[in-house]
Design a protein around this motif. Structure first.
Motif, short mmCIF file in Angstrom:
data_model
loop_
_atom_site.label_atom_id
_atom_site.label_comp_id
_atom_site.label_asym_id
_atom_site.label_seq_id
_atom_site.Cartn_x
_atom_site.Cartn_y
_atom_site.Cartn_z
N HIS A 55 12.70 16.97 -4.87
CA HIS A 55 12.98 16.78 -6.30
C HIS A 55 12.32 17.88 -7.14
N LYS A 56 11.07 18.16 -6.87
CA LYS A 56 10.35 19.14 -7.68
C LYS A 56 10.84 20.57 -7.46
N LEU A 57 11.31 20.86 -6.25
CA LEU A 57 11.84 22.20 -5.98
C LEU A 57 13.33 22.29 -6.29
N ASP A 58 13.95 21.16 -6.64
CA ASP A 58 15.36 21.11 -7.00
C ASP A 58 16.25 21.65 -5.88
N VAL A 59 16.01 21.12 -4.66
CA VAL A 59 16.82 21.50 -3.50
C VAL A 59 17.27 20.23 -2.79
N PRO A 60 18.43 20.25 -2.11
CA PRO A 60 18.96 19.01 -1.51
C PRO A 60 18.44 18.71 -0.11
N THR A 61 17.92 19.72 0.60
CA THR A 61 17.52 19.48 1.99
C THR A 61 16.14 20.06 2.27
#
Length: 350
Positions: A313-319
């Protein structure tokens, strides 16, 4: 050199121009000897860099010497002869007749250079600014006549520029500018020691036995050219509230005794991640599964899963794969600490 009196450069500038080129070290050093021969004639020459700790020499260029002579000069025994002759101290060029010992007492001369047909020399230690011992340059002559005084003076004038241009430590200090805001840094030497980078301060994380330095050596040993990561500013790994950025750079074109550099930048962006999340992200970078991370951190798998969810969530990535890629690209993770060295075995009493 230019024949235009208006645009003519000095010999020092010409030498530094050759040494500052993007060519490999051996080619730059060879070009330096070619250029030097126009200013200070010689029959042969040997140019070597010096390990700042062991004071052993590594030849980087030669002219007029056969392979056997070059191999002899590159032998560690040459280090002893340099010390006996006083070439490990900052001093003007000296001829063979001016050395404090007879040539027959120097195996380098008695068993190598003399039999090769050389009867005189001009040897000069190379010291860069800050009294950093960079290396040594020897000009060799087949004539037994003392080298001309003008040659001695010219070589003495050019030696500081040669040392400055050849210094691997100064070259690495220039390359260290890639880490904007770096406040401290060291050069990693192959023997396990470190030496300071000119213009930068020291830091407790840069001691030779620190975890950070061991991690840097491990990365360079894998063949990494560049690595950036975070580490608690006080060196501890429990609940740290502030971090510094570590940048590791390989010495890709340097003498064999230099491995690379480690730099410390005091301001580090943690991307809003907590200490535990940075640690979990570091284990993701290493490719560990949630189960393996839980075992490593001695926590429940559901706790690890929650940390991973917060990281994504904090890095705004899905995997998790993209999280690891972004962490490596931006250096926003804390790597796993290297294993502690095993304690020495206790001798068994009989």
């Amino acid at each position: 050199m230019s024949n235009d009196p208006i645009n003519r450069t000095s010999p020092e500038e010409d030498l530094l121009g050759v040494l500052a080129s993007a060519a490999p070290l051996a080619r730059r050093a060879g070009g330096l000897l070619d250029l030097l021969g126009r200013e200070v004639p010689f029959d042969a020459a040997w140019l070597a860099l010096c390990d700042p700790r062991s004071r052993e020499y590594a030849g980087v260029a030669s002219v007029g010497l056969d392979d056997e002579a070059v191999a002899f000069l590159d032998d560690p025994a040459t280090t002893r002869d340099m010390a006996v002759a006083g070439f490990d101290r900052d001093r003007p060029p000296q001829s063979l007749a001016e050395l404090p010992v007879a040539p027959r007492d120097l195996p380098t001369w008695d068993r190598c250079l003399g039999p090769a047909g050389f009867h005189e020399c001009l040897g000069v230690p190379l010291f860069a600014p800050g009294r950093l011992h960079v290396g040594h340059l020897t000009l060799l002559y087949r004539s037994g006549e003392p080298p001309p005084e003008v040659a001695r003076e010219r070589l003495g004038t050019l030696a500081p520029a040669i040392a400055r241009g050849l210094s691997p430590v100064l070259s690495l200090a220039v390359g260290a500018r890639i880490a904007h805001g770096a406040a401290a840094g060291v050069v990693l030497l192959r023997d396990g020691s470190v030496c300071a980078l000119p213009g930068l301060g020291g830091h407790l994380l840069l001691e030779p036995v620190s975890s950070v330095v061991q991690l840097a050596r491990r990365a360079l040993g894998r063949g990494d050219v560049f690595r950036s990561f975070l580490w608690p500013s006080d060196g501890s790994r429990g609940g740290a509230s502030s971090y510094v950025r570590l940048t590791v750079l390989a010495a890709t074109d340097a003498p064999p005794f230099v491995v690379g550099t480690v730099l410390v930048t005091l301001e580090a962006d943690c991307q809003g991640l907590t200490a535990r999340e940075l640690e979990v992200l570091g284990l993701l970078v290493e490719g560990l599964s949630n189960h393996e991370i839980a075992d490593r951190l001695v926590v429940a798998q559901r706790t690890v899963a929650a940390h991973v969810e917060h990281v994504l969530h904090k890095l705004d990535v899905p995997t998790r794969t993209l999280a690891a890629l972004r962490a490596e690209r931006e250096g926003c993770y804390v790597p796993a600490a290297p294993p502690r060295p095993a304690p020495p075995a206790t001798p068994v009493r009989r």
